[in-house]
Design a protein around this motif. Sequence first.
Motif, PDB file in Angstrom:
ATOM      1  N   ARG A 309       0.797  -1.157   0.050  1.00  0.00           N
ATOM      2  CA  ARG A 309      -0.061  -0.048   0.134  1.00  0.00           C
ATOM      3  C   ARG A 309       0.925   1.235   0.013  1.00  0.00           C
ATOM      4  NH1 ARG A 309      -2.574   0.344   5.901  1.00  0.00           N
ATOM      5  NH2 ARG A 309      -0.997   0.334   7.210  1.00  0.00           N
ATOM      6  N   ILE A 310       0.530   2.194  -0.533  1.00  0.00           N
ATOM      7  CA  ILE A 310       0.768   3.473  -0.759  1.00  0.00           C
ATOM      8  C   ILE A 310       0.271   4.835  -0.239  1.00  0.00           C
ATOM      9  CG2 ILE A 310       2.092   5.110  -2.482  1.00  0.00           C
ATOM     10  CD1 ILE A 310       2.474   2.876  -4.090  1.00  0.00           C
ATOM     11  N   SER A 311       0.655   5.561   0.804  1.00  0.00           N
ATOM     12  CA  SER A 311      -0.121   6.564   1.433  1.00  0.00           C
ATOM     13  C   SER A 311      -0.594   7.507   0.307  1.00  0.00           C
ATOM     14  CB  SER A 311       0.566   6.910   2.561  1.00  0.00           C
ATOM     15  OG  SER A 311      -0.056   8.161   3.207  1.00  0.00           O
ATOM     16  N   LYS A 312      -1.689   8.073   0.147  1.00  0.00           N
ATOM     17  CA  LYS A 312      -2.175   9.109  -0.757  1.00  0.00           C
ATOM     18  C   LYS A 312      -1.705  10.419  -0.198  1.00  0.00           C
ATOM     19  CE  LYS A 312      -6.105   6.680  -2.445  1.00  0.00           C
ATOM     20  NZ  LYS A 312      -7.789   6.584  -2.552  1.00  0.00           N
ATOM     21  N   VAL A 313      -1.605  10.655   1.304  1.00  0.00           N
ATOM     22  CA  VAL A 313      -1.383  11.800   1.963  1.00  0.00           C
ATOM     23  C   VAL A 313       0.253  12.044   1.583  1.00  0.00           C
ATOM     24  CG1 VAL A 313      -1.285  13.200   3.964  1.00  0.00           C
ATOM     25  CG2 VAL A 313      -3.110  11.622   3.408  1.00  0.00           C
ATOM     26  N   ALA A 314       1.040  10.886   1.808  1.00  0.00           N
ATOM     27  CA  ALA A 314       2.150  11.060   1.916  1.00  0.00           C
ATOM     28  C   ALA A 314       2.755  11.382   0.304  1.00  0.00           C
ATOM     29  CB  ALA A 314       3.183   9.732   2.444  1.00  0.00           C
ATOM     30  N   THR A 315       2.050  10.708  -0.710  1.00  0.00           N
ATOM     31  CA  THR A 315       2.414  10.951  -1.969  1.00  0.00           C
ATOM     32  C   THR A 315       2.093  12.221  -2.392  1.00  0.00           C
ATOM     33  OG1 THR A 315       2.002   8.542  -2.126  1.00  0.00           O
ATOM     34  CG2 THR A 315       1.928   9.998  -4.364  1.00  0.00           C
ATOM     35  N   GLY A 316       1.113  12.573  -2.089  1.00  0.00           N
ATOM     36  CA  GLY A 316       0.684  14.146  -2.214  1.00  0.00           C
ATOM     37  C   GLY A 316       1.429  15.150  -1.796  1.00  0.00           C
ATOM     38  N   LEU A 319       4.712  14.961  -3.714  1.00  0.00           N
ATOM     39  CA  LEU A 319       4.582  15.569  -5.028  1.00  0.00           C
ATOM     40  C   LEU A 319       4.845  17.105  -4.924  1.00  0.00           C
ATOM     41  CD1 LEU A 319       4.027  14.761  -8.053  1.00  0.00           C
ATOM     42  CD2 LEU A 319       1.547  14.979  -7.529  1.00  0.00           C
ATOM     43  N   VAL A 320       4.071  17.665  -3.908  1.00  0.00           N
ATOM     44  CA  VAL A 320       4.204  19.251  -3.959  1.00  0.00           C
ATOM     45  C   VAL A 320       5.472  19.638  -3.663  1.00  0.00           C
ATOM     46  CG1 VAL A 320       3.224  21.149  -2.316  1.00  0.00           C
ATOM     47  CG2 VAL A 320       1.677  19.148  -3.103  1.00  0.00           C
ATOM     48  N   ALA A 321       6.361  18.834  -2.627  1.00  0.00           N
ATOM     49  CA  ALA A 321       7.636  19.251  -2.449  1.00  0.00           C
ATOM     50  C   ALA A 321       8.422  19.149  -3.530  1.00  0.00           C
ATOM     51  CB  ALA A 321       8.078  18.213  -1.187  1.00  0.00           C
ATOM     52  N   THR A 322       8.276  18.046  -4.149  1.00  0.00           N
ATOM     53  CA  THR A 322       9.151  17.985  -5.405  1.00  0.00           C
ATOM     54  C   THR A 322       8.961  18.861  -6.669  1.00  0.00           C
ATOM     55  OG1 THR A 322       9.089  15.457  -5.175  1.00  0.00           O
ATOM     56  CG2 THR A 322       9.596  16.236  -7.470  1.00  0.00           C
ATOM     57  N   VAL A 323       7.696  19.489  -6.642  1.00  0.00           N
ATOM     58  CA  VAL A 323       7.512  20.518  -7.644  1.00  0.00           C
ATOM     59  C   VAL A 323       8.001  21.732  -7.191  1.00  0.00           C
ATOM     60  CG1 VAL A 323       5.451  21.802  -8.715  1.00  0.00           C
ATOM     61  CG2 VAL A 323       5.110  19.381  -8.437  1.00  0.00           C
TER      62      VAL A 323
END
Length: 408
Positions: A309-316, A319-323
């Motif tokens: 499983r992959i956390s949607k919150v952590a992924t979001g 992604l924001v930090a990467t952008v």
Amino acid sequence: MTAITTTTSTVTTTATTTTTTTVPPGAGPPPLGAPPRRPLTSALPAVVCQNGGTYDSIKCLCLPDFYGPLCEFSSDSVTIDSPVEGTIVANVELVVTVTNFNYTEELQDPLSQAYEDFVRHFRQEMAKIYGSVPGYEGVKILRIGPATSSRQGARVRRASVSLPAGTGLEVEHEVIFRTIASPNLTEEFQEKTEKLVQKLQETAESQGDCKHDLSVVCLVVSSSPVVKNMTESPSLDALCQQRAPIGYQDYYYALNMSNAIRCVTKCTANTPITLDCYHGQCHVTRAGPQCFCWDESLYWYTGTQCSGRISKVATGLGLVATVLLISCIVFVVLLVKRRKEWRRNASSSIGDSWYENDGGIWTSPDGFLFTNNGASAGGSLRSFTPSLDLVNTDMPMHIARPSLRPPP
């Protein structure tokens, strides 16, 4: 005497809950010229419970073998009060014609509601016929097809023949018995088979005109309805499939647990066939045992068993930090590049064509002020020519000889 035939029809209605909200008192009449106010109406469809469940306006009340919000899941195991040692399962195949039900294509689909309704009704009525034979466990439908005009006791297979609907049913079924192993099994099997045929023929003769009575199975039995003689089954799975709910039979297996027969599925815990749902729970559905993952609103899962499983919150957040990081890097690179270009352009314009500046005045980086009088006087900036008219070429210039001085 005139026989009166009645046809029973069933009408199914779907209840709808309607909530009406009117304009509260004190709101006053609508403005002049405006259309009259109408009550606010919202229609809520009634909850449809599955597998015989009933809705009590709050939740579905399920039958003992089912559970779930809509009673859509079957229990994962069934216990049979019979010892494993010495118990055997035997089955015999027979065929009968049912004249008060018409053939439809839906009866070829085991998942259709028409098929399940007929199977349930057929099992109930055949239990009344076969139930008095010792060891009777149940029936399993093997094939449903349109009825034929004459069988003469022979088994008829239809592979590609298409017959019209509405011709009655030909039901080939397996009768399942449970008995104890003994040296006289052959004689016992023959005796049970004869009793089954006798029960069928007695029922068919006593029914009379029942073609329009849907509360029974109106039978026509040939002189030799046996398709396959009674034999011993290689496993006890047939017992479990008879105890399992209709529509879920194929997912139950017999398992020896403490010398007792227990019917289990892949959702039963601690068995050799248990389906491992890592981050979820196993439920027996009409499509078979399936894993239902926990917290699907918070996680993405990989695989059908919820194994990763992959956390949607952590992924979001990632992604924001990467952008943001990429945006900052791009901004810094563009800024440095722009600064270098500005310096290069400034140096080129100052060093090569300082005399072309408007006003004829240029300040060097060292702080010296240079004046181009020709440009100030209206001369051409593109044709700069130094003027030596005011330079006294006869004046001697004395340049002191350079000398070396010790450092202070």
